[in-house]
Design a protein around this motif. Sequence first.
Motif, PDB file in Angstrom:
ATOM      1  N   LEU A  44       0.584  -1.513  -0.019  1.00 26.11           N
ATOM      2  CA  LEU A  44       0.128  -0.070  -0.209  1.00 26.11           C
ATOM      3  C   LEU A  44       0.744   1.439   0.387  1.00 26.11           C
ATOM      4  CD1 LEU A  44      -2.923  -0.906   2.878  1.00 26.11           C
ATOM      5  CD2 LEU A  44      -3.596  -0.993  -0.171  1.00 26.11           C
ATOM      6  N   THR A  45       0.613   2.231  -0.480  1.00 28.18           N
ATOM      7  CA  THR A  45       1.272   3.964  -0.447  1.00 28.18           C
ATOM      8  C   THR A  45       1.613   3.591   1.062  1.00 28.18           C
ATOM      9  OG1 THR A  45      -1.328   4.752  -0.459  1.00 28.18           O
ATOM     10  CG2 THR A  45      -0.658   4.128  -2.683  1.00 28.18           C
ATOM     11  N   LYS A  46       2.697   5.047   1.290  1.00 19.68           N
ATOM     12  CA  LYS A  46       3.095   5.502   1.871  1.00 19.68           C
ATOM     13  C   LYS A  46       1.818   6.378   2.838  1.00 19.68           C
ATOM     14  CE  LYS A  46       6.483   8.035   4.370  1.00 19.68           C
ATOM     15  NZ  LYS A  46       7.696   9.116   4.409  1.00 19.68           N
ATOM     16  N   PRO A  47       0.479   7.198   2.792  1.00 22.16           N
ATOM     17  CA  PRO A  47      -0.228   7.350   3.429  1.00 22.16           C
ATOM     18  C   PRO A  47      -1.021   6.874   4.051  1.00 22.16           C
ATOM     19  CG  PRO A  47       0.167   8.949   1.491  1.00 22.16           C
ATOM     20  CD  PRO A  47       0.783   8.060   0.847  1.00 22.16           C
ATOM     21  N   ALA A  48      -0.746   5.408   2.992  1.00 21.60           N
ATOM     22  CA  ALA A  48      -2.164   4.144   3.640  1.00 21.60           C
ATOM     23  C   ALA A  48      -1.432   3.770   4.827  1.00 21.60           C
ATOM     24  CB  ALA A  48      -2.138   3.293   2.533  1.00 21.60           C
ATOM     25  N   TRP A  49      -0.423   3.112   5.025  1.00 22.11           N
ATOM     26  CA  TRP A  49       0.281   2.889   6.007  1.00 22.11           C
ATOM     27  C   TRP A  49       0.649   3.352   7.068  1.00 22.11           C
ATOM     28  CZ3 TRP A  49       0.075  -2.094   7.267  1.00 22.11           C
ATOM     29  CH2 TRP A  49      -0.228  -2.957   6.427  1.00 22.11           C
ATOM     30  N   LEU A  50       0.992   4.711   6.809  1.00 25.20           N
ATOM     31  CA  LEU A  50       0.754   5.495   7.592  1.00 25.20           C
ATOM     32  C   LEU A  50      -0.482   5.928   8.732  1.00 25.20           C
ATOM     33  CD1 LEU A  50       3.090   8.924   6.601  1.00 25.20           C
ATOM     34  CD2 LEU A  50       3.414   7.190   7.834  1.00 25.20           C
ATOM     35  N   ALA A  51      -1.911   5.941   7.712  1.00 22.83           N
ATOM     36  CA  ALA A  51      -2.622   6.162   8.478  1.00 22.83           C
ATOM     37  C   ALA A  51      -3.360   4.362   9.998  1.00 22.83           C
ATOM     38  CB  ALA A  51      -3.887   6.363   7.688  1.00 22.83           C
ATOM     39  N   ILE A  52      -2.533   3.458   8.992  1.00 21.54           N
ATOM     40  CA  ILE A  52      -3.180   2.826   9.282  1.00 21.54           C
ATOM     41  C   ILE A  52      -1.920   1.719  10.833  1.00 21.54           C
ATOM     42  CG2 ILE A  52      -2.127   0.273   9.633  1.00 21.54           C
ATOM     43  CD1 ILE A  52      -3.136   0.162   6.600  1.00 21.54           C
ATOM     44  N   THR A  53      -0.495   2.760  10.728  1.00 17.85           N
ATOM     45  CA  THR A  53       0.249   2.624  11.964  1.00 17.85           C
ATOM     46  C   THR A  53      -0.531   3.705  12.633  1.00 17.85           C
ATOM     47  OG1 THR A  53       1.799   3.965  10.736  1.00 17.85           O
ATOM     48  CG2 THR A  53       2.070   1.614  10.707  1.00 17.85           C
ATOM     49  N   GLY A  54      -0.617   4.545  12.282  1.00 18.36           N
ATOM     50  CA  GLY A  54      -0.956   5.662  13.322  1.00 18.36           C
ATOM     51  C   GLY A  54      -2.096   5.690  13.772  1.00 18.36           C
ATOM     52  N   ILE A  55      -3.324   5.213  13.143  1.00 14.11           N
ATOM     53  CA  ILE A  55      -4.727   5.209  13.983  1.00 14.11           C
ATOM     54  C   ILE A  55      -4.202   3.887  15.270  1.00 14.11           C
ATOM     55  CG2 ILE A  55      -6.789   3.894  13.688  1.00 14.11           C
ATOM     56  CD1 ILE A  55      -7.157   5.923  11.560  1.00 14.11           C
ATOM     57  N   GLY A  56      -3.847   3.099  14.878  1.00 16.17           N
ATOM     58  CA  GLY A  56      -3.078   1.963  15.817  1.00 16.17           C
ATOM     59  C   GLY A  56      -2.590   2.378  16.876  1.00 16.17           C
ATOM     60  N   LEU A  57      -0.922   2.986  16.591  1.00 20.13           N
ATOM     61  CA  LEU A  57      -0.911   3.482  17.662  1.00 20.13           C
ATOM     62  C   LEU A  57      -1.755   4.521  18.473  1.00 20.13           C
ATOM     63  CD1 LEU A  57       2.138   3.662  19.664  1.00 20.13           C
ATOM     64  CD2 LEU A  57       2.178   6.174  17.908  1.00 20.13           C
ATOM     65  N   ALA A  58      -2.948   5.028  18.019  1.00 16.21           N
ATOM     66  CA  ALA A  58      -3.805   5.968  18.714  1.00 16.21           C
ATOM     67  C   ALA A  58      -4.773   5.480  19.645  1.00 16.21           C
ATOM     68  CB  ALA A  58      -4.450   6.636  17.948  1.00 16.21           C
ATOM     69  N   LEU A  59      -5.051   3.677  18.559  1.00 15.81           N
ATOM     70  CA  LEU A  59      -5.243   2.683  19.484  1.00 15.81           C
ATOM     71  C   LEU A  59      -5.245   2.546  20.522  1.00 15.81           C
ATOM     72  CD1 LEU A  59      -7.842   0.835  16.357  1.00 15.81           C
ATOM     73  CD2 LEU A  59      -8.729   2.936  18.589  1.00 15.81           C
TER      74      LEU A  59
END
Length: 100
Positions: A44-59
Amino acid sequence: MALLSVLDTYILTAIWVLAIPVGGWAFVHALTCRPDAFTAAEKLTKPAWLAITGIGLALLVICRGPYAEGAFFWIAALCAELVYLVDVRPSLIEVQGGRR
């Protein structure tokens, strides 16, 4: 039986506490990689992985422990972070030509 319940609580709490820095590491790694490396690695693109890992970290941070409301969410977040670290990160390192 009560001993097993206490042991279960300690183990899940330890996993949750250790998952927070793992999530931070995944997010920082995704942040520091080149955007073209993600597409070159056929991920997946960098923004997609940033969203996935960022939301994961926030959760992981928001869900306060394994027995709080929404405990399932921190487990899903940990799985997403581990997918990044086990699948995406090695591909990115290979594409970028070296150890990071």
